[in-house]
Scaffold this motif. Structure first.
Motif: not given
Length: 495
Positions: A55-80
């Protein structure tokens, strides 16, 4: 309709010729996948099938980066082939509302081996969408909105249509009003740049489908010097306003329906051949649905009305592989049973067998309504409906009504419909299909011309999206560009 810009998760067959299935989510792949270089700020864990999740956290308001956040799910398949690894390949399958995580898990099967060898395939669910938290949520039951008659016959029906749109917009504000000002593509592009940095990539390599082309375009405009390679497939023209967008799609879907009917007329084996005149048979089904909703199935509790008919017919027009199923559903409807068409409508709006819906329909309105400009006056859409009754009477005339929730939205768009040039970006590959109903080909031509470094690649043929659709010419050109940044010759058309 403005909703038809999407290629949402349940219609991933519009982007490549297979569907996401639970069978793809936990099997296949290498038992001990090669490991990519560690990404700063992201803690990856094995999640099966050769994939890593985080998961990757980003600010709800990029102009207030210390406030609430969104949790973004990630998936990765590494290069073969780690020794030949170029970097990360980020993807967005469209929507807005589609899951990039789900797309990556399924699409890795169809990706050319050169891409799997050279890139970490990375999927993410954008803020407010799919598996991200918090997420946009408006209503529990979409049936009242979906069931509205899109072509009202009198003042009372017109008032009911507007009232339904107002009620939906108000419910979105009540439940998600603290999020809705922050879910526009401008903020998603900023999230994607933070993700690029966290993945350890100096520059972004990206494939966006449908709505994902708009995300890629906005990213390139904001960060032209951070672009390595962008593929924009099934293109949205950023200069097209909401009402013009609907008109373009109305004409596009009408043309695709005409192509389907002509194809059926030429094939006696088509289930809706109707003695060589499927046009008359279609018009009879449409008239029957408008006169009285069809039972679906007979003796059941559900019906197919004109509101559901929009989604039922539009859904299979995204992909010619589904035309035979549309023919079967229409033949069933001609016999008085709307259940086949209702299954298509349910798939479009993500209605499960138990009567629940996922949130992709709501997410679509939440993002689109602040990404584009929609005239507020309902008369604009009534006038457009009247115009389309002559130009697009079979399906297009239904589409303007679906824009009313966006027209009545409580939050103002963050941008105007101005051209985007992305000055300073390296060559960007714009892919368009001449028979695309959802993102008409002229939009691809327009965007390629707007972008200072835009290069147009054309596919002749029907359907939405071109990459991973079985067209070797397209797949080769896109792969060469992503790996080697080798562009197709100017004017290249794949048949």
């Amino acid at each position: 309709m403005n909703l038809l810009m999407v290629t949402i998760a349940r219609r991933l067959s519009g982007a490549f010729p297979f569907l996401v299935s639970p069978l793809f989510l936990g099997c296949g792949g290498d038992p001990d996948p090669p490991q990519a270089p560690p990404a700063p700020g992201i803690s990856w864990e094995d999640c099966g099938g050769g994939f890593e999740c985080a998961t990757f956290s980003v600010p709800v308001d990029h102009d207030a980066p210390d406030g609430r956040t969104f949790s973004i799910p990630l998936v990765r398949r590494p290069a073969a082939v780690p020794s030949a690894r170029i970097g990360s390949l980020l993807v967005n399958p469209g929507g807005p509302g589609a899951s990039g995580v789900g797309w990556a898990r399924a699409a890795q099967i169809a990706l050319p081996q050169r891409l799997k060898d050279r890139f970490d395939l990375v999927g993410f669910d954008p803020r407010g969408q799919a598996g991200s938290t918090p997420a946009i949520d408006c209503v529990d039951d979409l049936a009242p909105l979906i069931g509205l008659d899109p072509t009202p016959d009198d003042d009372a029906e017109r008032a009911a249509l507007v009232a339904g749109a107002d009620a939906f917009a108000a419910a979105c504000k009540q439940r998600s009003g603290d999020l809705l000002p922050f879910v526009g593509t401008n903020n998603i592009a900023r999230d994607m740049d933070l993700l690029r940095e966290a993945l350890g990539d100096d520059k972004l390599t990206y494939v966006g489908f449908s709505y994902g082309t708009f995300l890629g375009t906005i990213y390139a405009e904001a960060y032209p010097d951070r672009v390595r390679a962008l593929v924009l497939d099934g293109t949205i023209d950023p200069t097209v306003s909401g009402d013009a967008f609907i008109k373009g799609q109305a004409l596009g879907f009408e043309a695709e329906l005409e192509a389907f009917l002509a194809d059926c007329a030429a094939k006696p084996a088509c289930a809706f051949h109707s003695g060589g005149d499927p046009w008359a048979a279609y018009d009879a089904v449409k008239a029957a649905v408008e006169a009285s909703p069809l039972p679906a199935p007979p003796g059941g509790t559900r019906t197919l009305g004109p509101g559901e008919l929009i989604y039922a017919v539009s859904q299979p027009l995204y992909n010619k592989h589904q035309w035979k199923y549309l023919a079967q559903a229409l033949a069933l409807a001609a016999a008085g049973d709307g259940s086949g068409l209702l299954e298509f409508a349910d798939a479009y709006v993500a209605r499960s067998a138990d009567g629940t819906y996922d949130a992709s329909f709501e997410v679509y309105y939440g993002v689109t309504s602040i990404d584009n400009t929609f005239p507020n006056d309902p008369q604009v859409y009534q006038n457009l409906t009247n115009e389309l009754q002559a130009k697009a009477p079979r399906i297009g005339m239904y589409l303007p009504a679906t824009a009313l929730p966006s027209a009545r939205w409580a939050f103002q768009p963050w941008r105007s419909n101005t051209p985007i040039s992305a000055d300073g970006a390296p060559p960007i590959l714009v892919v368009g299909s001449t028979g695309d109903p959802a993102t008409p080909y002229p939009w691809a031509v327009s965007l390629a011309a707007q972008l200072s470094s835009g290069v147009l690649l054309t596919r002749e043929g029907p359907g939405h999206i071109s990459f991973l659709r079985g067209n070797t010419c397209i797949d080769q050109a896109v792969t060469d560009y992503l790996v080697d940044r080798k562009l197709p010759p100017e004017g290249t058309t794949c048949k």
